[in-house]
Structure formats: C-alpha cells, structure tokens
Design a protein around this motif. Sequence first.
Motif, PDB file in Angstrom:
ATOM      1  N   ARG A 167     -11.717  -5.051  -7.867  1.00  0.00           N
ATOM      2  CA  ARG A 167     -10.845  -4.508  -6.525  1.00  0.00           C
ATOM      3  C   ARG A 167     -11.010  -3.167  -7.507  1.00  0.00           C
ATOM      4  N   LYS A 168     -10.908  -3.070  -8.935  1.00  0.00           N
ATOM      5  CA  LYS A 168      -9.650  -1.508  -9.095  1.00  0.00           C
ATOM      6  C   LYS A 168     -11.097  -0.584  -8.699  1.00  0.00           C
TER       7      LYS A 168
ATOM      8  N   TYR B 239     -11.654   0.963  -6.208  1.00  0.00           N
ATOM      9  CA  TYR B 239     -11.861   1.193  -4.945  1.00  0.00           C
ATOM     10  C   TYR B 239     -10.429   1.199  -4.939  1.00  0.00           C
ATOM     11  N   SER B 240     -10.164   2.488  -3.797  1.00  0.00           N
ATOM     12  CA  SER B 240      -8.799   2.778  -3.804  1.00  0.00           C
ATOM     13  C   SER B 240      -8.415   1.869  -3.004  1.00  0.00           C
ATOM     14  N   ASP B 241      -7.131   1.601  -2.620  1.00  0.00           N
ATOM     15  CA  ASP B 241      -6.010   1.136  -1.420  1.00  0.00           C
ATOM     16  C   ASP B 241      -6.555   1.467  -0.576  1.00  0.00           C
ATOM     17  N   MET B 242      -7.471   2.806   0.026  1.00  0.00           N
ATOM     18  CA  MET B 242      -7.567   2.651   1.577  1.00  0.00           C
ATOM     19  C   MET B 242      -9.311   2.185   1.618  1.00  0.00           C
TER      20      MET B 242
ATOM     21  N   PHE C 257     -10.251  -0.350  -0.257  1.00  0.00           N
ATOM     22  CA  PHE C 257     -10.069  -1.751   0.101  1.00  0.00           C
ATOM     23  C   PHE C 257      -9.579  -2.355   1.103  1.00  0.00           C
ATOM     24  N   ILE C 258      -8.527  -1.619   1.878  1.00  0.00           N
ATOM     25  CA  ILE C 258      -8.567  -2.119   2.821  1.00  0.00           C
ATOM     26  C   ILE C 258      -9.729  -2.436   4.207  1.00  0.00           C
TER      27      ILE C 258
END
Length: 256
Positions: free
Chosen positions: A80-81, A83-86, A88-89
């Motif tokens: 997960r780390k 990738y950015s939050d966007m 990850f979405i």
Amino acid sequence: MKCHTNSIKNKGDIHMETITESKKCIDYKEEFKKVFNSLSSKYDRHTVWNDFVEMNALTLSNICDKRFEIERKRRYMKIRKKYSDMEFIKFMEMFSFTASALDKNTEQDFLGMLYVELGLCDDAELVRFFPYDTAKLLASIAYAEEKKAENQCLESITDFCCGSGCMLIAQANILKKDNINYQQEAVFYAQDIDKTAALMCYIQLTLLGVRAIIKIGNPLTDPFQKGEEFTKENHWITPMCYAEPINTSEILPVNE
C-alpha cells in the motif's frame, strides 16, 4: 396537490430506472482496463497487476482466516505504501469492477481474461489461461464422465494447474445448473506454482462464494496430501470454508 405528488414520484421512478439501466450497460472489463492503464503509465504493468491481486487477496483472506492475519496485514501495508491515496483509490475501483462483473455474470474468468488482454501473459503462461468456453466444455465432459462412473456428485473438485481458476469456475456453474449446491456439497482444491495466478483464483472463487483451498506451490514436489493440515502460509482458504466447515481427512484428494 395529489397530482403534484404523483408527478414527483413518477420522476423518481424514472430516475431510478435510469440508474439501473446505466449500471447494466457498464462494461466492467473496459472500465478496469482504463484504470489499470492509468496506473501503468507510471508504474511497471506487471508490478501494478501483481500488487492489485495480492492486496485484494490479503484483504479477503483476513475477513475470516486469522492464521496469518498479522503477517498478511504487514504485507498489505508494505504494498500500500508504494502508492498515493489517489492511486490507491484506483486499486479499489478495479476490485469493485471485478466484484460487479462476477456478480452480474458468473459464467466468466474475469481476471484471467483481463490478464491475457492486457498483454501480461507470455506464451509460456497460456497453458494456464484459456477461453472460458473451452474450460466449460472440458469441465462438462469431465463432470458427465464422473456422474456416469459414480452416479453421484464429486465431493472434491480439483485443478492442480489452476491459473486464475477458469476450470473451477466452469465446474461450479455446471453443478449449479444441475441443481447441486456447490457451496455446501463440494469442496474445490486448486494449486499453482505461480503465486499471482493462484491468488487470482483465490479472489474469484471467494467472490463466487466457493468453498475452496488454494495452495501455492509445485504440484509435483509439494502436492495436496490426504488429511493435510493447512498450517502453512501458502494455503489460502476462502471465507466460505468457515461458513460451511470441511473435513479434509475424508474428502481431500491425493494428487498422485
């Protein structure tokens, strides 16, 4: 006033029908490809695919399978780390498309088909990934022969080069059409030496509510054994196995 209320209600009905129709028209495969390609413009395509598969397998596993919960959570966060939050979405969107596609039509190997169409599969891997119609034909022949020989439903369904689970998905649909509740009357055993392929199988069988145990490893040197205890991390047990427990000492096949 009464007429006005009915008018609003009718508009609401039309609006809901429009939403329903729009959902029916969604091409989940093409939507998946769009999101995937947007990620792979920045990251290696195989890395994106492998991370998508592993993160979702880890998430589904930790719903019920607590044997390796801590280790799998750590592995999930490590991926997960990256990738950015966007970004990850976008991974969440791809999973949503996968779940929706299989919910709409169980007669398909959604992830396997995408793996090939996205150009992620090389010639050596094609033995694992073939058209669903071919898998359905082969599964139908095998099922007919088994019924003729034993006059009963197979309790154990096996595929020791499972790929994304195409043959097992076909077998589950055949049982369903024969009015057999595969969720209660059968257990599916799958194995593949390739981790990503095996986890693709795990995700799809989980989403289809299949009782299955997927083993990552070489079926020649480390096959399923009768009464095998699933204590290793290379055993992936679908949530349905916890809803409908199984007795491996009685029905687990020996791969000879």
